[in-house]
Motif scaffolding. Structure first.
Motif, PDB file in Angstrom:
ATOM      1  N   SER C  14       0.791  -1.220   0.000  1.00 17.11           N
ATOM      2  CA  SER C  14       0.000   0.000   0.000  1.00 17.11           C
ATOM      3  C   SER C  14       0.827   1.275   0.000  1.00 17.11           C
ATOM      4  N   THR C  15       2.109   1.192   0.267  1.00 16.50           N
ATOM      5  CA  THR C  15       2.925   2.412   0.181  1.00 16.50           C
ATOM      6  C   THR C  15       3.999   2.217  -0.873  1.00 16.50           C
ATOM      7  N   ASP C  16       4.513   3.353  -1.392  1.00 16.89           N
ATOM      8  CA  ASP C  16       5.631   3.278  -2.333  1.00 16.89           C
ATOM      9  C   ASP C  16       6.818   2.581  -1.686  1.00 16.89           C
ATOM     10  N   GLU C  17       7.024   2.947  -0.418  1.00 18.26           N
ATOM     11  CA  GLU C  17       8.151   2.367   0.308  1.00 18.26           C
ATOM     12  C   GLU C  17       8.036   0.845   0.336  1.00 18.26           C
ATOM     13  N   GLY C  18       6.796   0.363   0.612  1.00 17.90           N
ATOM     14  CA  GLY C  18       6.580  -1.073   0.650  1.00 17.90           C
ATOM     15  C   GLY C  18       6.824  -1.715  -0.711  1.00 17.90           C
ATOM     16  N   GLN C  19       6.307  -1.086  -1.760  1.00 17.06           N
ATOM     17  CA  GLN C  19       6.485  -1.643  -3.107  1.00 17.06           C
ATOM     18  C   GLN C  19       7.964  -1.688  -3.492  1.00 17.06           C
ATOM     19  N   ASN C  20       8.662  -0.566  -3.199  1.00 20.44           N
ATOM     20  CA  ASN C  20      10.090  -0.538  -3.527  1.00 20.44           C
ATOM     21  C   ASN C  20      10.838  -1.648  -2.801  1.00 20.44           C
ATOM     22  N   SER C  21      10.522  -1.800  -1.509  1.00 22.92           N
ATOM     23  CA  SER C  21      11.253  -2.797  -0.720  1.00 22.92           C
ATOM     24  C   SER C  21      11.018  -4.193  -1.271  1.00 22.92           C
ATOM     25  N   ILE C  22       9.773  -4.463  -1.657  1.00 22.77           N
ATOM     26  CA  ILE C  22       9.470  -5.814  -2.136  1.00 22.77           C
ATOM     27  C   ILE C  22      10.176  -6.079  -3.466  1.00 22.77           C
ATOM     28  N   ILE C  23      10.138  -5.094  -4.359  1.00 18.40           N
ATOM     29  CA  ILE C  23      10.863  -5.272  -5.628  1.00 18.40           C
ATOM     30  C   ILE C  23      12.357  -5.403  -5.365  1.00 18.40           C
ATOM     31  N   GLY C  24      12.845  -4.551  -4.476  1.00 19.10           N
ATOM     32  CA  GLY C  24      14.268  -4.628  -4.119  1.00 19.10           C
ATOM     33  C   GLY C  24      14.630  -6.001  -3.603  1.00 19.10           C
ATOM     34  N   PHE C  25      13.732  -6.577  -2.811  1.00 15.96           N
ATOM     35  CA  PHE C  25      14.042  -7.897  -2.257  1.00 15.96           C
ATOM     36  C   PHE C  25      14.018  -8.971  -3.331  1.00 15.96           C
ATOM     37  N   TRP C  26      13.111  -8.838  -4.276  1.00 16.97           N
ATOM     38  CA  TRP C  26      13.110  -9.784  -5.408  1.00 16.97           C
ATOM     39  C   TRP C  26      14.439  -9.733  -6.137  1.00 16.97           C
ATOM     40  N   ILE C  27      14.946  -8.502  -6.335  1.00 23.15           N
ATOM     41  CA  ILE C  27      16.227  -8.373  -7.046  1.00 23.15           C
ATOM     42  C   ILE C  27      17.345  -8.976  -6.193  1.00 23.15           C
ATOM     43  N   PHE C  28      17.228  -8.766  -4.882  1.00 21.00           N
ATOM     44  CA  PHE C  28      18.216  -9.376  -3.995  1.00 21.00           C
ATOM     45  C   PHE C  28      18.187 -10.903  -4.147  1.00 21.00           C
ATOM     46  N   LEU C  29      16.984 -11.453  -4.265  1.00 19.57           N
ATOM     47  CA  LEU C  29      16.889 -12.910  -4.427  1.00 19.57           C
ATOM     48  C   LEU C  29      17.542 -13.351  -5.741  1.00 19.57           C
ATOM     49  N   ALA C  30      17.459 -12.495  -6.767  1.00 18.89           N
ATOM     50  CA  ALA C  30      18.154 -12.824  -8.016  1.00 18.89           C
ATOM     51  C   ALA C  30      19.649 -12.949  -7.750  1.00 18.89           C
ATOM     52  N   ALA C  31      20.177 -12.015  -6.960  1.00 20.71           N
ATOM     53  CA  ALA C  31      21.593 -12.096  -6.608  1.00 20.71           C
ATOM     54  C   ALA C  31      21.883 -13.366  -5.814  1.00 20.71           C
ATOM     55  N   GLU C  32      20.941 -13.723  -4.935  1.00 19.25           N
ATOM     56  CA  GLU C  32      21.113 -14.948  -4.144  1.00 19.25           C
ATOM     57  C   GLU C  32      21.122 -16.186  -5.038  1.00 19.25           C
ATOM     58  N   ARG C 171       4.809  -5.337   5.326  1.00 14.77           N
ATOM     59  CA  ARG C 171       5.861  -5.453   4.317  1.00 14.77           C
ATOM     60  C   ARG C 171       6.977  -6.348   4.843  1.00 14.77           C
ATOM     61  N   LYS C 172       7.329  -6.149   6.125  1.00  9.40           N
ATOM     62  CA  LYS C 172       8.417  -6.952   6.692  1.00  9.40           C
ATOM     63  C   LYS C 172       8.044  -8.435   6.723  1.00  9.40           C
ATOM     64  N   VAL C 173       6.823  -8.719   7.145  1.00 11.46           N
ATOM     65  CA  VAL C 173       6.367 -10.113   7.194  1.00 11.46           C
ATOM     66  C   VAL C 173       6.416 -10.717   5.795  1.00 11.46           C
ATOM     67  N   PHE C 174       5.925  -9.940   4.830  1.00  9.76           N
ATOM     68  CA  PHE C 174       5.863 -10.458   3.466  1.00  9.76           C
ATOM     69  C   PHE C 174       7.267 -10.786   2.945  1.00  9.76           C
ATOM     70  N   ILE C 175       8.214  -9.894   3.244  1.00 10.50           N
ATOM     71  CA  ILE C 175       9.567 -10.094   2.721  1.00 10.50           C
ATOM     72  C   ILE C 175      10.238 -11.286   3.391  1.00 10.50           C
ATOM     73  N   VAL C 176      10.070 -11.422   4.698  1.00 14.39           N
ATOM     74  CA  VAL C 176      10.693 -12.577   5.342  1.00 14.39           C
ATOM     75  C   VAL C 176      10.052 -13.862   4.803  1.00 14.39           C
ATOM     76  N   GLY C 177       8.765 -13.758   4.433  1.00  9.67           N
ATOM     77  CA  GLY C 177       8.104 -14.909   3.815  1.00  9.67           C
ATOM     78  C   GLY C 177       8.737 -15.266   2.483  1.00  9.67           C
ATOM     79  N   LEU C 178       9.007 -14.234   1.660  1.00  6.26           N
ATOM     80  CA  LEU C 178       9.673 -14.475   0.373  1.00  6.26           C
ATOM     81  C   LEU C 178      11.005 -15.197   0.598  1.00  6.26           C
ATOM     82  N   TYR C 179      11.741 -14.686   1.571  1.00  4.78           N
ATOM     83  CA  TYR C 179      13.050 -15.250   1.877  1.00  4.78           C
ATOM     84  C   TYR C 179      12.912 -16.712   2.255  1.00  4.78           C
TER      85      TYR C 179
END
Lengths: 648, 312, 201
Positions: C14-32, C171-179
């Motif tokens: 729901s926030t730009d910050e949240g969207q950016n973080s989630i996309i950023g984390f996806w890119i981080f997973l690409a690096a992983e 957002r934090k819960v969602f990202i740790v879930g992705l991880y």
């Protein structure tokens, strides 16, 4: 451990180095204390999350490192000036060329370009900061501390001495005992984390935070090259991370990945290293291409020729950069078939690169060239880089490469691409955006002196080296045969001219700081085409009060036609800004100490450092600081005062 | 056709040689003493034509444009400025196509030569190549002649007009055997045997070296290649077999330790007890001398010491 | 840093910050992915280079690895359920399911530690040979990732107690879930690529 084992002893040059370090740090401490600047340093710089200040710090770090690695280069050239020169012994020479190469690539080229990206990219796309300002600060400080860790090696414990490629098994614990190689591994690891984080950060920033209307194919070309570069970083740097970690574990915990014992495979290091290393070459060249494209188009006062072709060329080069790594060791005996394939992929890179060269030439066709100093560097790039490029194709021909490999032909080739490519771009970009960063112009006359000295010095240094290589002079020799004397002497003379050019450049910055006028308009050069020149000079901390609708990749040209600015009083809203924080600095400082302890294999202390890092991560996770807002009134006030002279 | 082409090449390389001579130095890679180096020289010269053409074209266009389109040139015409020009697909297609053609033109002879270099030289096909095991150790070269049961250190004798099949291995660090006048290099590694074919057609002494950095004594790891006639070579073999001592394992282990040694000759090889190119013996040297790298050689460029010199 | 609020999307977006973080984390997973790919490649190259040490087939036990696999797969499922409860606005449900995920993860790590100790007691260590170095480093890197995930999740559960479900915590819960799901995927590759192949060959 005895103190005399801890510090490097017995070399007069190293004592000079130590004295210099003590003197310089002493002076810095004194000046900071005398002028009561400690608080200012902490509050304005060490804790900043502003992309502009971080960009400036990256560039300062890079210039300092360029000085250090440049001194290394001078020392090497001095040793090679005469056949019976006895200035550096073999061991010392090995250390010097190792640190020269490593620092130039990882602590000069990369931070300089990342510094420029930091400063420029958000301004070019109309963003107020990076997507993750905190992470950006963390990236810078880990690069900074990585560089520091690498640099203290020559006075504490001994410098790495296995070449910047650090090949196994030479760099393994048996053949290279002592802390030197550990410094290399951990210094690069620490800064590598920062680079990876920057790559992610830039990518999200560019993908998500562009001004309204700016579709991907309306982005300025430098932003494009940054986006592709961050893509390469994201896929290439983890390979380095793993390679470094594996060798660290080999050296400190006795595993057998790259060792001769236990059936390890030393050749795999070369593969992993270059699977990162070749894309790395493009990490430092693609942004340079972007900078040249911007500057050539601006000072030719003409649109970039073949914008779309340029973009696709960058993308193609990035893709190919991942499939050519074997050309760094055609001589390893991988077989005729493998060598043929990699020969062809390597030469194929010349195609998009050649296209770029011709597009730049077409850009100045029917143009109005203004010889601003950034333009001089950019124009000098084209012919100089062409020589590096075509010799690169020659090296790509595996059958011929057997004669070029490991020789000065190769040395000359990569200096011919990295100096006209990356270093010229760094100078050009710095001079170009300098007034935006600091609010004053660099002195033109001194700049021209620096340019010609550096350019002539460069060619005099490296052109003879092609012939030295063909005459059988291998790289990394600390002594030359008498038949190589003449060309080596010329080369050394050129190196000192280059050094003089750098000195004049630094003097130019100091001179201009005192003499140049302030009060500059937003479009300082009068030829700007992109959004960064739409902001007032100096750039306010929030960058853009309001954003225009972007219609093409030359956003400023359109804005000028429509009479738009980035200060539209009707559209003003309050702006959300992040707070400064000391956490990135503290966290990376702890990482620095943990890595330092690991260099000396003091596991307990390193573990304590690790706990410190974990604590800092929790501190960050539990930090719910939401930043602050700048109100409409304040923005109006700032913009009106900054834009006052625009209206005069 | 082929000889004609070769003749053409010879003449061209003659021009390059002239340039080299004029600049006062004899360039090794352009002064081949055998068919391998010669084929590589020819490929390089061939590529230099393309390189020269590219540079000529780019430099000419560059010079003309920079002079003609500078903003402050007198007599500038209105038509000299077209700021809206943004691309032209036909022109761009041309300068995509030309590099593609150049790359193809360079690829074909390259690939052909890559495959050719993996075989013994054509000119001596009638005769079995002479097998020489070249073993690099910190910081010296051992050359073992298994057939003749001879081992030399830091120098080697080869007959002219006969292919030499080097079996490359290293006792520890990865090094590279390079004799510029006889041909390009190849790596020598522990636990992996590489094969390199070279040949000398002209008698003489050539400088060979390790071209891949291996640590402190790297610059000193050079050797002399004495290319002699068949008869002279056979005499040398007989002479060595009769007069030189055998290479015992004890002596070999001693020589293997990190350090510099002089030229030596023995009448037996080390291959019986240590084959560094094999998987079992990959750690032979490290097991014995792995603890000796703490001490440094303190190698200075002292007067009179010249590892890059070739005796007349 | 504008603060646009997006409606009609899940809380974490729901926030730009949240969207950016989630996309950023996806890119981080690409690096992983790149990181683990390098480790797998290393492992594959060093496969069978056991020197004088034992062969993996002599040592690997199908039972324990299967149990570990089931544990981690189940934890991925419960982690997914946690996100499901979060989307429904149930703070308690989110916390309980994250707690279960955590327990499963800890059990997994317990088994892995037991497994490693067992191998070491059989005389196979990190220093035994190239193959075993690669094995311990590959499996160990995954294990360390799981431990980081556990530490991270504990922090987030505490933050859920402190702040409840907001755009920020969601957002934090969602990202740790992705991880966590990502680690599960990596484990599947380790299970097949390392254990199954190691037992057969």
């Amino acid at each position: 451990m005895q103190l005399d084992e801890f510090f490097v002893t017995g070399e007069p040059l190293i004592y000079i180095g130590m004295a210099a370090i003590v003197l310089v740090s002493g002076t810095i401490l004194f000046v900071l204390t005398y002028f009561k600047k400690w608080k200012w340093l902490w509050a304005e710089w060490l804790t900043t999350v502003d992309h502009k200040k971080i960009g400036v710090m990256y560039i300062l770090l890079s210039l300092a490192m360029m000085f250090r690695a440049g001194v290394d280069a001078m020392m090497m050239r001095l040793q090679l000036a005469f056949p019976d020169m006895n200035f550096l012994n073999s061991q010392h020479y090995s250390e010097v060329f190792t640190t020269h190469g490593t620092i130039m690539i990882l602590f000069v080229a990369m931070p300089f370009l990342i510094g420029l990206m930091n400063y420029v990219v958000p301004l070019q796309i109309g963003a107020r900061d990076f997507a993750f300002p905190f992470v950006n600060a963390l990236s810078f400080w880990s690069t900074f501390f990585g560089a520091m860790l690498f640099n203290i090696s020559f006075v504490i414990g001994g410098a790495p001495d296995a070449g910047w490629t650090n090949y196994a098994p030479l760099a393994g614990s048996e053949l290279s005992p002592g802390p030197g190689i550990n410094y290399y591994l951990l210094g690069l690891q620490l800064s590598g984390i920062g680079t990876l984080a920057t790559g992610i950060n830039l990518m999200v920033t560019i993908l998500r935070m562009r001004a309204p209307g700016m579709s991907l194919f309306k982005m300025p070309i430098f932003t494009w090259s940054t986006l592709i570069t961050s893509f390469i970083i994201i896929f290439a740097f983890p390979i380095l991370t793993v390679a470094l970690a594996l060798m660290t574990i080999d050296r400190i915990f006795g595993s057998h990945i790259f060792t001769l014992t236990g059936e390890g495979l030393p050749m795999m290091w070369a593969n992993l290293f270059w699977m990162w290393g070749h894309p790395e070459v493009y990490i430092v060249i693609l942004p340079a291409f972007g900078i040249f494209s911007e500057i050539i188009s601006a000072f030719a006062q003409k649109q970039l020729f073949g914008y779309k072709t340029m973009v696709w060329a960058i993308i193609l080069i990035a893709g190919l950069s991942f499939v050519v790594w074997v050309h760094h060791f055609f001589t390893m005996g991988a077989g005729a078939f493998v060598n043929s394939i990699f020969s062809i992929t390597t030469m194929a890179i010349a195609i998009p690169t050649g296209v770029k060269i011709f597009n730049w030439l077409a850009t100045i066709y029917k143009s109005k060239i203004i010889f601003g100093t950034p333009m001089m560097w950019s124009l000098a790039f084209i012919p100089s880089f062409t020589i590096g490029g075509v010799t690169g194709v020659m090296l790509g021909m595996a059958a011929a490469d057997y004669q070029f490999h490991n020789s000065y032909f190769l040395v000359s080739h990569f200096h011919y691409v990295l100096i006209p490519g990356t270093i010229f771009a760094c100078f050009a970009g710095l001079i170009y955006w300098f007034p935006k960063m600091f609010g004053f112009q660099l002195n033109r006359k001194l700049n021209i002196w620096a340019f010609w000295l550096f350019l002539i010095g460069f060619h005099v240094t490296f052109f003879p080296q092609y012939f030295l290589g063909l005459d059988g002079m291998a790289r990394r020799l600390f002594t030359i045969g008498p038949e190589w004397f003449t060309l080596n002497f010329i080369s050394t003379a050129g190196a000192f001219v280059m050094g003089a050019g750098f000195a004049v450049f630094v003097y130019c910055i100091v001179y201009s700081y005192f003499k140049s006028t302030r009060d500059l308009p937003g479009d300082v050069w009068g030829v700007g085409r992109t959004l960064e020149w739409a902001t007032p000079t100096p750039v306010p901390k929030y960058n853009f009060a309001t954003l225009p609708d972007v219609k093409s990749h030359d956003a400023l040209i359109d804005m000028k036609e429509d009479g738009e600015t980035t200060f539209d009083e009707d559209k003003l809203e309050s702006i959300h800004m992040p707070n400064y924080t000391g956490q990135p600095f503290i966290m990376t400082a702890i990482m620095f100490f943990a890595s330092f302890f690991l260099v000396f294999e003091w596991i307990t202390l390193a573990s304590i450092g690790l706990i410190g890092i974990i604590v800092m991560m929790y501190v960050r996770s539990f930090d719910y600081d939401g930043g602050y807002h700048i109100g409409v009134d304040e923005i109006s006030k700032i913009e009106n005062s900054l834009r006052g002279h625009d209206n005069e | 056709m082929k000889s004609q082409k070769g003749h053409y090449m010879m003449r061209l390389s003659g021009v390059v040689m002239m340039v080299a001579l004029l600049s006062g130095c004899n360039i090794d890679v352009f002064d081949p003493a055998g068919p391998v180096a010669e084929s590589q020289r020819n490929l390089i010269v061939y590529s230099l034509f393309f390189v020269g053409a590219i540079i000529l074209v780019v430099y000419s266009i560059f010079t003309v444009f920079v002079i003609k389109y500078r903003a402050n040139r007198k007599n500038r015409k209105e038509s000299d400025y077209k700021p809206e020009m943004h691309g032209n697909y036909i022109i761009e297609a041309i300068w995509v196509a030309v590099p593609v053609l150049i790359v193809i033109a360079l690829s074909i002879p390259t690939v052909r030569l890559i495959f050719q270099l993996e075989e013994p030289p054509v000119s001596s096909q009638g005769e079995e190549p002479l097998v020489v095991y070249a073993t690099s150790a910190d910081w010296k070269w051992f050359f073992s002649y298994p057939e003749e049961d001879i081992e030399t250190v830091n120098h080697l004798y080869i007959p002219t007009d006969r292919g030499i099949e080097f079996r490359l291995a290293s006792a520890e660090s990865m090094s590279s055997l390079w004799i510029p006048q006889l041909g390009g290099q190849k790596y020598a590694m522990a636990g992996m045997e590489n094969t390199l074919f070279l040949q000398a057609d002209e008698e003489g002494t050539y400088l060979g070296r390790n071209a891949n950095f291996t640590g402190e004594g790297f610059a000193a790891q050079t050797f002399h290649v004495n290319a002699v006639s068949d008869d002279e070579y056979n005499q040398w073999v007989d002479n060595v077999s009769e007069n030189e001592p055998e290479l015992t394992q004890e002596r070999y282990d001693e020589l293997l330790a990190p350090g510099l040694v002089d030229q030596m000759t023995f009448s037996s090889t080390h291959l019986d007890y240590a084959d560094h190119g094999s998987n079992e013996d990959r750690d032979y040297s490290v097991e014995r001398h792995g603890d000796k790298y703490d001490e440094q050689l303190d190698l200075y460029n002292t007067p009179g010491w010249n590892p890059n010199e070739i005796p007349e | 840093m504008s603060e646009n609020v997006h409606n009609n999307v899940p809380l974490e977006y729901s926030t730009d910050e949240g969207q950016n973080s989630i996309i950023g984390f996806w890119i981080f997973l690409a690096a992983e992915i790149s990181l683990f790919a390098t480790l797998f490649a290393t492992y594959a190259v060093l496969f069978s280079r056991t020197a004088d040490a034992m062969e993996p087939a002599e040592l690997f036990q199908p039972g324990i690895v299967l149990v570990m696999t089931v544990l981690l797969l189940t934890s991925s499922f419960t982690c997914g359920l946690a996100i499901h409860f979060m989307r429904q606005g149930s703070l308690k449900g989110t916390q309980i399911l994250l707690g279960i995920t955590l327990l499963l993860g800890m059990t997994f790590i317990g088994f892995e530690i037991y497994e490693f100790i067992h191998y070491v007691s059989e005389g196979v260590t990190l220093q035994s040979s190239a193959y075993w170095s690669a094995f311990y480093i590959l499996a160990g890197t995954h294990g360390i990732h799981v431990m980081v995930g556990i530490g991270w999740m504990i922090g987030i559960i505490i933050q859920l107690f402190q702040h409840g479900l907001t755009a920020f915590t969601a957002r934090k819960v969602f990202i740790v879930g992705l991880y966590w799901h990502f680690l599960d995927v990596i484990w599947i590759f380790i299970f097949t690529g390392v254990y199954l192949i190691g037992m057969v060959v």
